[in-house]
Design a protein around this motif. Structure first.
Motif, PDB file in Angstrom:
ATOM      1  N   VAL A  30      -0.784  -6.720  -6.317  1.00  0.00           N
ATOM      2  CA  VAL A  30      -1.645  -5.656  -6.839  1.00  0.00           C
ATOM      3  C   VAL A  30      -3.091  -5.845  -6.376  1.00  0.00           C
ATOM      4  N   GLY A  33      -2.838  -6.964  -2.089  1.00  0.00           N
ATOM      5  CA  GLY A  33      -2.068  -5.981  -1.329  1.00  0.00           C
ATOM      6  C   GLY A  33      -2.574  -4.565  -1.512  1.00  0.00           C
ATOM      7  N   PHE A  34      -2.648  -4.113  -2.776  1.00  0.00           N
ATOM      8  CA  PHE A  34      -3.077  -2.737  -3.043  1.00  0.00           C
ATOM      9  C   PHE A  34      -4.585  -2.563  -2.903  1.00  0.00           C
ATOM     10  N   LEU A  38      -3.570  -2.421   1.661  1.00  0.00           N
ATOM     11  CA  LEU A  38      -3.049  -1.054   1.676  1.00  0.00           C
ATOM     12  C   LEU A  38      -4.060  -0.020   1.182  1.00  0.00           C
ATOM     13  N   VAL A  39      -5.331  -0.401   1.154  1.00  0.00           N
ATOM     14  CA  VAL A  39      -6.336   0.478   0.572  1.00  0.00           C
ATOM     15  C   VAL A  39      -6.437   1.811   1.317  1.00  0.00           C
ATOM     16  N   THR A  41      -4.132   3.435   3.045  1.00  0.00           N
ATOM     17  CA  THR A  41      -2.947   4.244   2.750  1.00  0.00           C
ATOM     18  C   THR A  41      -3.004   4.801   1.340  1.00  0.00           C
ATOM     19  N   LEU A  42      -3.375   3.968   0.386  1.00  0.00           N
ATOM     20  CA  LEU A  42      -3.437   4.405  -1.010  1.00  0.00           C
ATOM     21  C   LEU A  42      -4.601   5.363  -1.278  1.00  0.00           C
ATOM     22  N   GLY A  53      -6.538   3.618  -3.785  1.00  0.00           N
ATOM     23  CA  GLY A  53      -6.888   2.303  -3.254  1.00  0.00           C
ATOM     24  C   GLY A  53      -8.191   1.792  -3.846  1.00  0.00           C
ATOM     25  N   PHE A  56      -7.526   0.748  -7.508  1.00  0.00           N
ATOM     26  CA  PHE A  56      -6.894  -0.570  -7.624  1.00  0.00           C
ATOM     27  C   PHE A  56      -7.894  -1.681  -7.338  1.00  0.00           C
TER      28      PHE A  56
END
Length: 88
Positions: A30, A33-34, A38-39, A41-42, A53, A56
């Protein structure tokens, strides 16, 4: 309140470590990664008006961490009762 035998003690700590590793893995996914990997993409998804992103990275990881603390306390209370080392 002590363990019945050494095998119970080892089993208790093995389950404790397994639980901690699972919760730390969730926290890592979390927060790192998030929130970092993956910021981009999110960020294409909106959450309460904010990019997911960003959310998170700023707040979501903290909320998940606090939730994991409550999960750990609950699971450890159950584990303590199972091995008869609870404080009640």
């Amino acid at each position: 309140m002590a363990f019945q035998n050494d095998s119970d003690k080892r089993a208790y700590w093995r389950e404790n470590l397994r639980l901690m590793l699972k919760l730390l893995l969730i926290w890592f996914v979390v927060s790192f990664g998030f929130g970092i990997l993956l910021v981009d993409t999110l960020n294409e998804i909106r959450f309460f008006g904010f990019k997911l992103g960003f959310w998170f990275a700023q707040q979501g990881a903290i909320y998940v961490f606090v939730l994991l603390i409550f999960v750990y306390v609950r699971q450890m209370n159950l584990l303590d009762k199972r091995y008869n080392v609870d404080e009640e």
